[in-house]
Design an enzyme around this catalytic site. Sequence first.
Site, PDB file in Angstrom:
ATOM      1  N   LYS A  76       2.226  11.562  -0.303  1.00  0.00           N
ATOM      2  CA  LYS A  76       2.819  11.033  -1.524  1.00  0.00           C
ATOM      3  C   LYS A  76       4.154  11.732  -1.769  1.00  0.00           C
ATOM      4  O   LYS A  76       4.270  12.947  -1.581  1.00  0.00           O
ATOM      5  CB  LYS A  76       1.855  11.279  -2.688  1.00  0.00           C
ATOM      6  N   SER A 152      -0.667   7.189 -10.120  1.00  0.00           N
ATOM      7  CA  SER A 152       0.646   7.211  -9.503  1.00  0.00           C
ATOM      8  C   SER A 152       0.613   7.340  -7.985  1.00  0.00           C
ATOM      9  O   SER A 152       1.660   7.285  -7.341  1.00  0.00           O
ATOM     10  CB  SER A 152       1.461   8.371 -10.101  1.00  0.00           C
ATOM     11  N   SER A 176      -4.492   9.879 -11.416  1.00  0.00           N
ATOM     12  CA  SER A 176      -3.623   9.270 -10.405  1.00  0.00           C
ATOM     13  C   SER A 176      -4.170   9.301  -8.986  1.00  0.00           C
ATOM     14  O   SER A 176      -3.586   8.690  -8.093  1.00  0.00           O
ATOM     15  CB  SER A 176      -2.246   9.938 -10.424  1.00  0.00           C
TER      16      SER A 176
END
Length: 485
Positions: A76, A152, A176
């Site tokens: 990420k 996210s 997230s």
Amino acid sequence: MSWNEWAQHDGVGLAARVRKGELTPKELARQAAAAVAKVNPALSGVVELFEDVIADPAKDGANLAGPFAGLPFLMKDLGPTMKGRLQEMGSLLMRGNRASADTFLTGKFRQAGLNLIGRTTTPEFGVCSSADNPAVYVTRNPWNTDYTTCGSSAGSAAMVAAGVVPIAHATDGGGSIRIPAGVNGNIGLKVSRGVFSLAPHMSDLTGLVSIQGCQSRSVRDTAAFVDHARGPAPGEFMPFWTTAQPYSEMIKRDPGKLRIALSHTWGDYTATPEIAAELEKTGRFLEGLGHHVDYALPELDFRAAFEAQTMCYISNFAVVISNMLAARGLDKPPEDLIEPMNIRIWEAGRHTSFAERAKMQGVFNTTSRGFGAFFEQWDVILTPITALPTPKVGTREYLTISDNPDVLDWFGNLWRFFAFTPLANLCGMPAISMPMATQDHDLPLGIQAIAKQANDGLLLQLAAQIERALDGKWNGGRKPKVHVS
């Protein structure tokens, strides 16, 4: 490998084949890169692939003799940094930002044998619910590309669900990891405090709510990831803990009969009737596995807890944005480079006082004590992963490109949607999303299990028991419409 064979393997399985000499890390990396090329045009989940470590998996220090044996792994674009690599955090402001060093956890990933082959999408600074800004990228759900992946950890969730890689990096400051796992059909564990290091930039205590982790498609991959990436850096500000037995061994045994509490209403927030019905269906399934299941709720001031959580986010993100501005010699956020709601969050939080933070932390304490008392009577709380159905791409009320002038109202929208995930962050409790249910439009719906602090192993044992009962067929054995196979 055929695409069907590739997608049927989990990370532990691929690593075993490498150790047997049936595959090489370079072959795995090349197939993962081909998988990105196959699905990313439809999903927009990968920002960049690193061609040098695809050609030479050991180039950046991946320990090919480690337990994951060179398994391709996507990072990420937020959190742990990779030396010499871009980290742009979903933000126009951060374009071209290149890390000067690996963080401690990045080194743990490499030592475990993970080959960090690329970056995945995230909303700006990880603040909102989806990586959905046309000026940066729009990440889509592989089950139905009209819908968002949520966030996210948007790109990582999409790539794992679409069969690109079996496991990918994710972070969780309020759900997230779990929320995108839930709406993409993956497994997503948020560990307790004191498991993964945030060194050298923060500790679990100074970060308060931020946790590292992964998206996966098998319980044993998640267990192995925690086993091999956990542990403190030198000089941690808080104690770290470990277990007498690795989770990879623990999950081979079923848990005993558990006391499982169902809840689809937390304070002012409640799930839709359709989502509540999916939770009840899961409860009946768990009764069939021999567990005691009933409806119950901790005695908490939920309203105060969510107000404290909101204060935490506003003040934390204001500091993050202030630090980004200071590093660039700016005294305020440029409106053409930072998304509107993040500017409002910065304005609302940059003058937060110590007294306000102390009051917030007092609520954290009483909330955590309330959950602690509850877990004297119950082993697990089971909730839906979201209270509302997954929104379509471009639903701006949950995005930081929203034109909502009221920061508190905007956060209220988030809590109405994601009511059940953030309090685990506030209290440092473990929680896992399991792909056990469905919602409209063929989208998955995760079911969340929460346990007391440091009972992460129990959640993995329960998930492994469920996985065995389902014969490994999470999501009812279905695959997304956009998939490598």
